[in-house]
Motif scaffolding. Structure first.
Motif: not given
Length: 549
Positions: A421-448
């Motif tokens: 039940s908790i995992l469902k709430e966490i994944t539902a929240f992350l699915k709702g924000t995965c299209g608009d969240c900030d991914i600059e840190s992830l991009m910087q990791s790939v560039v480095d």
């Protein structure tokens, strides 16, 4: 008494005469204030100082000057009356035009028609008054003509008197020289009087001609305006008759329609009574059905609640069993985005690398490494998120210290076990924000990581717009893949070709045609496979090794 005395006596008697002017035949008194203004605005024909005698007596108006003054006064009175008549006529014409416009807008009301008739009668009365005033103007004109005739007669009489005085002067020439000086003085005064009289007569004649011309012009204008007003009256009467006919037709139609509506109202009233009886019976039936529906709804809601809880627990543990189409970033959409990146951003980034490096295989491996490393980093971020935040949601009291958190991670093998039940709430929240969240840190990791593997030579390429767009798309897609349950993965570990999992590159050797298990070895991956557990969502693109002959 000599001849000079007789001349003085005659002039004195003539100046004492009074001209009788007949009043204008009007139904209304003249506008005295307006006439006074006109008289004050007209300058006198002859200055009084010219007639002042040398003996010091008070100046007296010359008979011809007095006559000219009366003529000018009558002329200006007539001009003021005609101007006033023209203004009143224009006002009446304006009022007539307004009434005509109102008559056009009549919509068939009898009271309004009666009011229009009264207005027309009023207009006729005003027209009659205007006609009376025109007649008065004509009478004034005739009176002016009579006065002009009288003035001419007076001038002829004065000419005769002047002739007689000339004869008297001829007779006085035989008198002694004692009276010669007085006679010359009288002749000089007489010549001056004659010159003044001639000038006044010429001026009066000129003014008369001008006045006659103006009167003719005004008569023409009055005739034209009378004709226009007659035409307007005829048009108004025609419109009124037409509107009256329309009113009669509308009344007939309304009477027929009212009779038809009364019949319909009676039939609808009877139908309403019958429907009311039916409605009463249906209301009683509805109440019984509503009570049954309430009981069944309570049972269905209880069953739906228990079934939903069970289904949510199973769906959170494995989303491959059924896909929720209401979720925007679900596996099917991610697969479409995966194929879109290959056909657009990957092609643009490869063109940039091909311009810098000549080896196509190396360029392909660089882009594939970026995607795989982005997926790895995204999965690590998601696991770290579960290790830190999810445990606090599950057991916030026991995880307030780092020691308890470390022990829990060690007991669970490095990854905490989170209830469904908790995992469902966490994944539902992350699915709702995965299209608009900030991914600059992830991009910087790939560039480095790329700078670390390939050195600083690749840094200018990473600053290119198309390459940076490819890295951003890969990082966004990798995070959307990591938040799914179970997560989506990319696979490049197969060594043999399988048409269920792979597609061939455009310059790859063809596969063997032998039946059974394929023995074709894969040389390298161009684009990885996309899998959700064991289900292949998108095939990978590979290049086979050439078959030795």
């Amino acid at each position: 008494m000599g001849c000079l005395g007789r001349i003085r006596k005659r002039l004195k008697g003539h100046s004492c005469r009074k001209k009788k002017i007949k009043p204008c035949k009007e139904s209304h008194p003249p506008n005295v204030s307006r006439l006074g203004e006109l008289q004050s605005s007209v300058p006198s024909a002859v200055a009084p100082q010219e007639l002042q005698r040398t003996s010091g007596r008070a100046p007296r108006m010359h008979p011809y000057q007095e006559r000219n003054h009366s003529v000018v006064t009558v002329h200006h009175q007539t001009t003021g009356q005609e101007s006033r008549l023209i203004r009143e006529k224009n006002e009446l014409r304006t009022q007539l035009q307004q009434k005509t416009d109102e008559g056009v807008r009549i919509k068939g009301d009898r009271d309004e028609k009666r009011r229009k008739d009264e207005e027309i009668q009023d207009w006729i009365r005003r027209q009659w008054q205007l006609q009376q005033r025109d007649n008065a103007g004509r009478d004034a004109k005739r009176e002016l003509e009579l006065r002009n005739e009288r003035m001419k007669e007076t001038l002829r009489q004065k000419d005769a008197e002047i002739a007689q005085m000339k004869e008297s002067m001829d007779a006085t020439e035989r008198l002694p020289k004692i009276g010669s000086q007085r006679q010359h003085q009288a002749e000089h005064n007489l010549r001056q009087s004659m010159e003044i009289s001639e000038k006044e007569a010429t001026r009066a004649l000129k003014e008369k001609n001008d006045l006659t011309q103006k009167i003719n012009t005004l008569q023409k204008e009055l005739a034209t305006k009378d004709e226009r007003m007659g035409n307007d009256k005829k048009q108004t009467e025609a419109i009124l008759q037409q509107k009256e006919r329309e009113l009669d037709s509308l009344r007939t139609a309304l009477g027929t329609e009212n009779q038809h509506l009364r019949t319909q109202v009676e039939s609808l009233t009877a139908e309403r009574d019958s429907l009311q009886t039916t409605i009463d019976s249906l209301k009683a039936e509805r109440e019984s059905i509503r009570q049954q529906y309430t009981e069944v709804k309570a049972v269905a809601e209880n069953f739906q609640y228990r079934l939903s809880n069970e289904f949510c627990i199973r769906l959170a543990s494995d989303e491959t069993n059924m896909e929720n189409i209401s979720v925007k970033h679900r596996p099917a959409k991610i697969a479409e985005k995966f194929a879109q990146i290959e056909s657009k951003e990957w092609v643009e980034a490869k063109e940039v690398l091909d311009e810098r490096f000549d080896d196509e295989k190396t360029n392909i491996q660089i882009l594939l490494f970026m995607l795989k490393f982005a997926c790895k980093c995204a999965q690590q971020v998601f696991d770290g998120f579960l290790s830190s935040e999810a445990c606090r949601l599950y057991n916030p009291v026991a995880t307030t210290t780092d020691i308890l958190l470390t022990e829990q991670n060690q007991n669970s093998g490095g990854s905490p076990r989170v209830p469904g039940s908790i995992l469902k709430e966490i994944t539902a929240f992350l699915k709702g924000t995965c299209g608009d969240c900030d991914i600059e840190s992830l991009m910087q990791s790939v560039v480095d990581k790329m700078k670390e593997v390939h050195g600083d030579d690749i840094a200018p390429i990473l600053q290119d717009t198309h390459v940076r767009s490819f890295v951003q798309a890969c990082c966004r897609l990798s995070w959307q893949m990591a938040v799914q349950q179970p997560p989506l993965t990319v696979l490049t570990s197969n060594t043999h070709y399988d048409d269920k999992c792979h597609q061939l590159w455009y310059n790859s050797p063809p596969p063997s045609k032998s039946k059974g298990v394929s023995r074709d070895e894969i040389d390298y991956y161009i684009w990885p496979e996309l899998r959700h557990s064991d289900k292949v969502l998108k095939k990978g693109r590979v290049c086979l090794k050439p078959i030795p002959r």
